[in-house]
Design a protein around this motif. Sequence first.
Motif, PDB file in Angstrom:
ATOM      1  N   SER A   1      43.769  37.651  48.674  1.00  0.00           N
ATOM      2  CA  SER A   1      45.074  38.241  48.350  1.00  0.00           C
ATOM      3  C   SER A   1      46.169  37.754  49.290  1.00  0.00           C
ATOM      4  N   LEU A   2      45.788  37.266  50.473  1.00  0.00           N
ATOM      5  CA  LEU A   2      46.766  36.766  51.439  1.00  0.00           C
ATOM      6  C   LEU A   2      47.168  35.328  51.166  1.00  0.00           C
ATOM      7  N   ASP A   3      46.416  34.632  50.312  1.00  0.00           N
ATOM      8  CA  ASP A   3      46.743  33.249  49.978  1.00  0.00           C
ATOM      9  C   ASP A   3      47.971  33.237  49.064  1.00  0.00           C
ATOM     10  N   PRO A   4      48.908  32.316  49.250  1.00  0.00           N
ATOM     11  CA  PRO A   4      50.116  32.328  48.420  1.00  0.00           C
ATOM     12  C   PRO A   4      49.886  31.911  46.972  1.00  0.00           C
ATOM     13  N   TYR A   5      48.753  31.235  46.679  1.00  0.00           N
ATOM     14  CA  TYR A   5      48.544  30.679  45.340  1.00  0.00           C
ATOM     15  C   TYR A   5      47.507  31.436  44.518  1.00  0.00           C
ATOM     16  N   ILE A   6      46.424  31.882  45.134  1.00  0.00           N
ATOM     17  CA  ILE A   6      45.325  32.478  44.372  1.00  0.00           C
ATOM     18  C   ILE A   6      45.778  33.657  43.510  1.00  0.00           C
ATOM     19  N   PRO A   7      46.582  34.618  44.018  1.00  0.00           N
ATOM     20  CA  PRO A   7      46.981  35.729  43.149  1.00  0.00           C
ATOM     21  C   PRO A   7      47.868  35.316  41.976  1.00  0.00           C
ATOM     22  N   LEU A   8      48.499  34.137  42.076  1.00  0.00           N
ATOM     23  CA  LEU A   8      49.343  33.667  40.969  1.00  0.00           C
ATOM     24  C   LEU A   8      48.524  33.173  39.789  1.00  0.00           C
ATOM     25  N   ILE A   9      47.307  32.711  40.037  1.00  0.00           N
ATOM     26  CA  ILE A   9      46.528  32.057  38.982  1.00  0.00           C
ATOM     27  C   ILE A   9      45.256  32.823  38.616  1.00  0.00           C
ATOM     28  N   THR A  10      45.061  33.983  39.235  1.00  0.00           N
ATOM     29  CA  THR A  10      43.888  34.805  38.962  1.00  0.00           C
ATOM     30  C   THR A  10      44.339  36.263  38.897  1.00  0.00           C
ATOM     31  N   THR A  11      43.383  37.174  38.743  1.00  0.00           N
ATOM     32  CA  THR A  11      43.699  38.599  38.784  1.00  0.00           C
ATOM     33  C   THR A  11      43.456  39.199  40.166  1.00  0.00           C
ATOM     34  N   VAL A  12      43.272  38.356  41.185  1.00  0.00           N
ATOM     35  CA  VAL A  12      43.211  38.859  42.567  1.00  0.00           C
ATOM     36  C   VAL A  12      44.538  39.559  42.874  1.00  0.00           C
ATOM     37  N   PRO A  13      44.503  40.787  43.403  1.00  0.00           N
ATOM     38  CA  PRO A  13      45.764  41.494  43.669  1.00  0.00           C
ATOM     39  C   PRO A  13      46.591  40.801  44.739  1.00  0.00           C
ATOM     40  N   ALA A  14      47.896  40.685  44.490  1.00  0.00           N
ATOM     41  CA  ALA A  14      48.788  40.058  45.466  1.00  0.00           C
ATOM     42  C   ALA A  14      49.010  40.964  46.673  1.00  0.00           C
TER      43      ALA A  14
ATOM     44  N   TYR B   1      47.042  43.772  48.758  1.00  0.00           N
ATOM     45  CA  TYR B   1      45.689  44.302  48.876  1.00  0.00           C
ATOM     46  C   TYR B   1      45.686  45.808  49.084  1.00  0.00           C
ATOM     47  N   SER B   2      44.789  46.457  48.393  1.00  0.00           N
ATOM     48  CA  SER B   2      44.374  47.820  48.688  1.00  0.00           C
ATOM     49  C   SER B   2      42.920  47.919  48.272  1.00  0.00           C
ATOM     50  N   GLU B   3      42.208  48.873  48.844  1.00  0.00           N
ATOM     51  CA  GLU B   3      40.797  49.005  48.490  1.00  0.00           C
ATOM     52  C   GLU B   3      40.634  49.327  47.011  1.00  0.00           C
ATOM     53  N   ALA B   4      41.519  50.154  46.475  1.00  0.00           N
ATOM     54  CA  ALA B   4      41.439  50.509  45.058  1.00  0.00           C
ATOM     55  C   ALA B   4      41.670  49.287  44.175  1.00  0.00           C
ATOM     56  N   ALA B   5      42.674  48.450  44.534  1.00  0.00           N
ATOM     57  CA  ALA B   5      42.955  47.255  43.742  1.00  0.00           C
ATOM     58  C   ALA B   5      41.807  46.259  43.832  1.00  0.00           C
ATOM     59  N   ALA B   6      41.210  46.141  45.007  1.00  0.00           N
ATOM     60  CA  ALA B   6      40.089  45.218  45.176  1.00  0.00           C
ATOM     61  C   ALA B   6      38.872  45.691  44.385  1.00  0.00           C
ATOM     62  N   GLU B   7      38.595  46.994  44.414  1.00  0.00           N
ATOM     63  CA  GLU B   7      37.482  47.520  43.626  1.00  0.00           C
ATOM     64  C   GLU B   7      37.722  47.295  42.138  1.00  0.00           C
ATOM     65  N   ALA B   8      38.965  47.454  41.694  1.00  0.00           N
ATOM     66  CA  ALA B   8      39.285  47.204  40.292  1.00  0.00           C
ATOM     67  C   ALA B   8      39.058  45.742  39.936  1.00  0.00           C
ATOM     68  N   PHE B   9      39.370  44.841  40.865  1.00  0.00           N
ATOM     69  CA  PHE B   9      39.126  43.416  40.627  1.00  0.00           C
ATOM     70  C   PHE B   9      37.636  43.151  40.428  1.00  0.00           C
ATOM     71  N   VAL B  10      36.792  43.712  41.303  1.00  0.00           N
ATOM     72  CA  VAL B  10      35.351  43.506  41.169  1.00  0.00           C
ATOM     73  C   VAL B  10      34.854  44.081  39.848  1.00  0.00           C
ATOM     74  N   ARG B  11      35.352  45.245  39.476  1.00  0.00           N
ATOM     75  CA  ARG B  11      34.933  45.833  38.200  1.00  0.00           C
ATOM     76  C   ARG B  11      35.345  44.962  37.015  1.00  0.00           C
ATOM     77  N   ARG B  12      36.486  44.297  37.139  1.00  0.00           N
ATOM     78  CA  ARG B  12      36.888  43.375  36.056  1.00  0.00           C
ATOM     79  C   ARG B  12      35.887  42.243  35.899  1.00  0.00           C
ATOM     80  N   GLN B  13      35.342  41.772  37.014  1.00  0.00           N
ATOM     81  CA  GLN B  13      34.337  40.711  36.910  1.00  0.00           C
ATOM     82  C   GLN B  13      33.096  41.227  36.188  1.00  0.00           C
ATOM     83  N   TRP B  14      32.679  42.448  36.519  1.00  0.00           N
ATOM     84  CA  TRP B  14      31.535  43.050  35.819  1.00  0.00           C
ATOM     85  C   TRP B  14      31.844  43.206  34.329  1.00  0.00           C
ATOM     86  N   GLU B  15      33.073  43.615  34.022  1.00  0.00           N
ATOM     87  CA  GLU B  15      33.470  43.824  32.618  1.00  0.00           C
ATOM     88  C   GLU B  15      33.453  42.519  31.838  1.00  0.00           C
ATOM     89  N   ARG B  16      33.838  41.433  32.483  1.00  0.00           N
ATOM     90  CA  ARG B  16      33.827  40.141  31.803  1.00  0.00           C
ATOM     91  C   ARG B  16      32.422  39.770  31.355  1.00  0.00           C
TER      92      ARG B  16
END
Length: 229
Positions: free
Chosen positions: A69-82, A84-99
Amino acid sequence: MAAVPDPEPRDPGARADPAGAPGDRADPAADADRDPGPAPLTVPSLSAGAGFVLRPWEMSDLPLVREASLDPYIPLITTVPATYSEAAAEAFVRRQWERAATGAGYPFAIVRSRDRRPVGAIGLWLRELPAGRASLGYWLVPSARGQGIASAALRTVTEWALHDLGIPRLQLCVEPWNTASARIAEKSGFRREGLLRGWQQVGDQRRDMVVYGLLNTDGSVDGRAATAN
């Protein structure tokens, strides 16, 4: 920059309740006619050379999401939260499971074997599989770049997709300026096929993308024919 845009939608969205609104009863006849959609997928663990493994995402991977999330490019091209919070990060991991659960594709965390530290991600996305093709996207956090990790991960998923899954065509897109990711794609056997103008939204702009493709009838990087047995 070892990062390739994720071709999956940025907002996967919520699936409608097949039973309708709360309190409604589903129509058995309608259920019988409904397209069941893609089957759930089981994400395997794959060895990416001697030093790395590709495995399903875990909640223990939140520090990786924080660094990404601290990288300037990764959050622009993925669903990594720009932000960071623990809730947003957990939601990101759950999205991977959902996929995986919805058959959208195989999301992998790239993990260093010696200390089990996750350093990046790679995904094989199957949205266009009915047309005989699949897409790839990958990223590494800055501390893991320049060590051949992305090449090993891409080569591993590519060989698995072509040989074991028998997918006829793989493709990925790279921004024209991203020469590091272009080299990684070419080292893994992908061929530059052309420029797609205004192909993808990156941040607040439409960006050009160079498309790279690899067929399972092409020669693979280790000299074997890529066609699955």
